[in-house]
Each structure stands twice: as structure tokens, then as C-alpha cells.
Write a protein that holds these residues in place. Structure first.
Motif, PDB file in Angstrom:
ATOM      1  N   ARG A  72       0.835  -1.201   0.000  1.00  0.00           N
ATOM      2  CA  ARG A  72       0.000   0.000   0.000  1.00  0.00           C
ATOM      3  C   ARG A  72       0.870   1.252   0.000  1.00  0.00           C
ATOM      4  N   GLU A  73       1.864   1.290   0.884  1.00  0.00           N
ATOM      5  CA  GLU A  73       2.748   2.461   0.978  1.00  0.00           C
ATOM      6  C   GLU A  73       3.531   2.655  -0.320  1.00  0.00           C
ATOM      7  N   LYS A  74       4.040   1.578  -0.872  1.00  0.00           N
ATOM      8  CA  LYS A  74       4.781   1.665  -2.140  1.00  0.00           C
ATOM      9  C   LYS A  74       3.887   2.208  -3.251  1.00  0.00           C
ATOM     10  N   SER A  75       2.665   1.701  -3.301  1.00  0.00           N
ATOM     11  CA  SER A  75       1.723   2.129  -4.334  1.00  0.00           C
ATOM     12  C   SER A  75       1.387   3.607  -4.195  1.00  0.00           C
ATOM     13  N   ILE A  76       1.085   4.036  -2.985  1.00  0.00           N
ATOM     14  CA  ILE A  76       0.744   5.451  -2.740  1.00  0.00           C
ATOM     15  C   ILE A  76       1.912   6.348  -3.127  1.00  0.00           C
ATOM     16  N   MET A  77       3.100   6.013  -2.657  1.00  0.00           N
ATOM     17  CA  MET A  77       4.260   6.868  -2.908  1.00  0.00           C
ATOM     18  C   MET A  77       4.583   6.953  -4.401  1.00  0.00           C
ATOM     19  N   ASN A  78       4.568   5.815  -5.089  1.00  0.00           N
ATOM     20  CA  ASN A  78       4.883   5.839  -6.517  1.00  0.00           C
ATOM     21  C   ASN A  78       3.783   6.501  -7.335  1.00  0.00           C
ATOM     22  N   LYS A  79       2.541   6.357  -6.916  1.00  0.00           N
ATOM     23  CA  LYS A  79       1.449   7.036  -7.614  1.00  0.00           C
ATOM     24  C   LYS A  79       1.611   8.549  -7.501  1.00  0.00           C
ATOM     25  N   LEU A  80       1.984   9.026  -6.314  1.00  0.00           N
ATOM     26  CA  LEU A  80       2.150  10.459  -6.100  1.00  0.00           C
ATOM     27  C   LEU A  80       3.306  11.040  -6.911  1.00  0.00           C
ATOM     28  N   VAL A  81       4.441  10.359  -6.939  1.00  0.00           N
ATOM     29  CA  VAL A  81       5.595  10.915  -7.658  1.00  0.00           C
ATOM     30  C   VAL A  81       5.539  10.649  -9.160  1.00  0.00           C
ATOM     31  N   SER A  82       4.657   9.737  -9.588  1.00  0.00           N
ATOM     32  CA  SER A  82       4.538   9.467 -11.030  1.00  0.00           C
ATOM     33  C   SER A  82       4.056  10.713 -11.776  1.00  0.00           C
ATOM     34  N   LYS A  83       3.352  11.608 -11.080  1.00  0.00           N
ATOM     35  CA  LYS A  83       2.899  12.873 -11.675  1.00  0.00           C
ATOM     36  C   LYS A  83       4.079  13.711 -12.153  1.00  0.00           C
ATOM     37  N   PHE A  84       5.239  13.450 -11.581  1.00  0.00           N
ATOM     38  CA  PHE A  84       6.438  14.226 -11.908  1.00  0.00           C
ATOM     39  C   PHE A  84       7.462  13.393 -12.671  1.00  0.00           C
TER      40      PHE A  84
END
Length: 176
Positions: A72-84
Motif C-alpha cells: 500500500r505504501e509503495k503504491s501510494i508513494m509511486n502514484k504520487l511521484v509518477s505525476k512528476f
């Protein structure tokens, strides 16, 4: 408004001016100055750097319990930074669970660290400002350079085990 004008005049005459302006991020400093009546030309010719910061509690080094990041944490973090256009590598990276001890007054956290973003105005950004570009366009151009959003810096501190994802989210409201 008068203070902003005086600061701009001082900057235009070669004085180094430091000031605080309360905005949600560094790019919004430009919008705030515009709302104070400062012209786009004056902003672009005077403003050199804008910095935004949030203080985030650091995990207690005495009692924190080390564990791998969960899916869950990995998914959230990568989803957030994928915008950049980024993705985190979680190899050999750990997060920590706050436990609480006498050292941290049973909070699980001890001290604070700043998550921050720095907007340095280059010629392209100055031209956009002088032309009256929106904060969205300015941010888009800044991301092509070395500008790193506040969220990315906070998440890097999570990745490096300085704080927790939940603590960073409390200060920046990045996800639900």
C-alpha cells in the motif's frame, strides 16, 4: 501592499531582500505578489528565489521499529511521484513504526525536519512571469528544470526513513 512595493523597489536597486509570504507552495508566491498589485514585469525582474516549507516530525531514533514498506505504501508513494515522471526504488529501503519511549515522551517522534521546495527563477520562468502566465504554466516550466515539489521532498524523507508516510501526509495532505 505598500510593504511589497518597498521590497520590490529595494530589490530593483540591488538590495538583497528576504521576506515571508504565506502561500501553499513556492510557485504561488508569484500569484500572491500579483494580488498585492505588483506588476508582472517587477516580479520577473526582481524575484530570484521562492521557498516553501513544512515542518514534519522525525521518527524517534531510540524506539522506532524498522520494517519493510508494505505494498500500500509503495503504491501510494509511486502514484504520487509518477505525476512528476519519477518512481521510487524500495530496494534496501525501510520505514519505521513509531513506538514511544521516555526519550520521545511516548510519542514515537523526536524533533522536526523541513520538507521544502525551492523555485529558482531562470530566464524562461522570468519570461513566462513577464508575459502574465498562470501559476500552472510556470510550475510546468519549473518542473523541466531542477524544481522539486514539496511533496517529492517529503516523500524522499519517508523513503530515507526520516519520517513516516502518515506523518508526511498529515502536514501535506497528499492522499486520503
Amino acid at each position: 501592499m505598500e510593504t511589497a512595493e518597498i521590497a520590490m523597489q529595494a530589490g530593483q536597486t540591488g538590495h538583497y531582500v528576504l521576506s515571508t509570504i504565506h502561500t501553499i507552495n513556492a510557485v504561488e508566491v508569484i500569484t500572491r505578489l500579483r494580488k498585492m498589485g505588483i506588476s508582472d514585469y517587477d516580479i520577473s525582474s526582481t524575484l530570484a528565489t521562492a521557498l516553501s516549507q513544512r515542518l514534519i516530525r522525525k521518527i524517534c531514533p531510540k524506539c522506532a521499529k524498522k520494517r519493510p514498506f508494505n505494498d500500500r505504501e509503495k503504491s501510494i508513494m509511486n502514484k504520487l511521484v509518477s505525476k512528476f515522471g519519477m518512481e521510487f526504488d524500495f530496494t534496501d529501503k525501510f520505514t519505521y513504526e513509531p513506538q514511544g519511549c521516555v526519550y520521545c515522551n511516548h510519542t514515537g517522534f523526536y524533533g522536526r525536519i523541513a520538507a521544502f521546495e525551492i523555485l529558482e527563477l531562470n530566464e524562461e520562468l522570468k519570461d513566462l512571469i513577464a508575459d502574465g502566465a498562470s501559476s500552472g504554466k510556470i510550475r510546468e516550466e519549473a518542473l523541466k528544470g531542477q524544481y522539486k515539489p514539496l511533496m517529492v521532498d517529503a516523500l524522499q524523507k519517508v523513503l530515507n526513513g526520516v519520517t513516516t508516510l502518515d506523518e508526511a501526509n498529515k502536514k501535506l495532505v497528499m492522499f486520503n
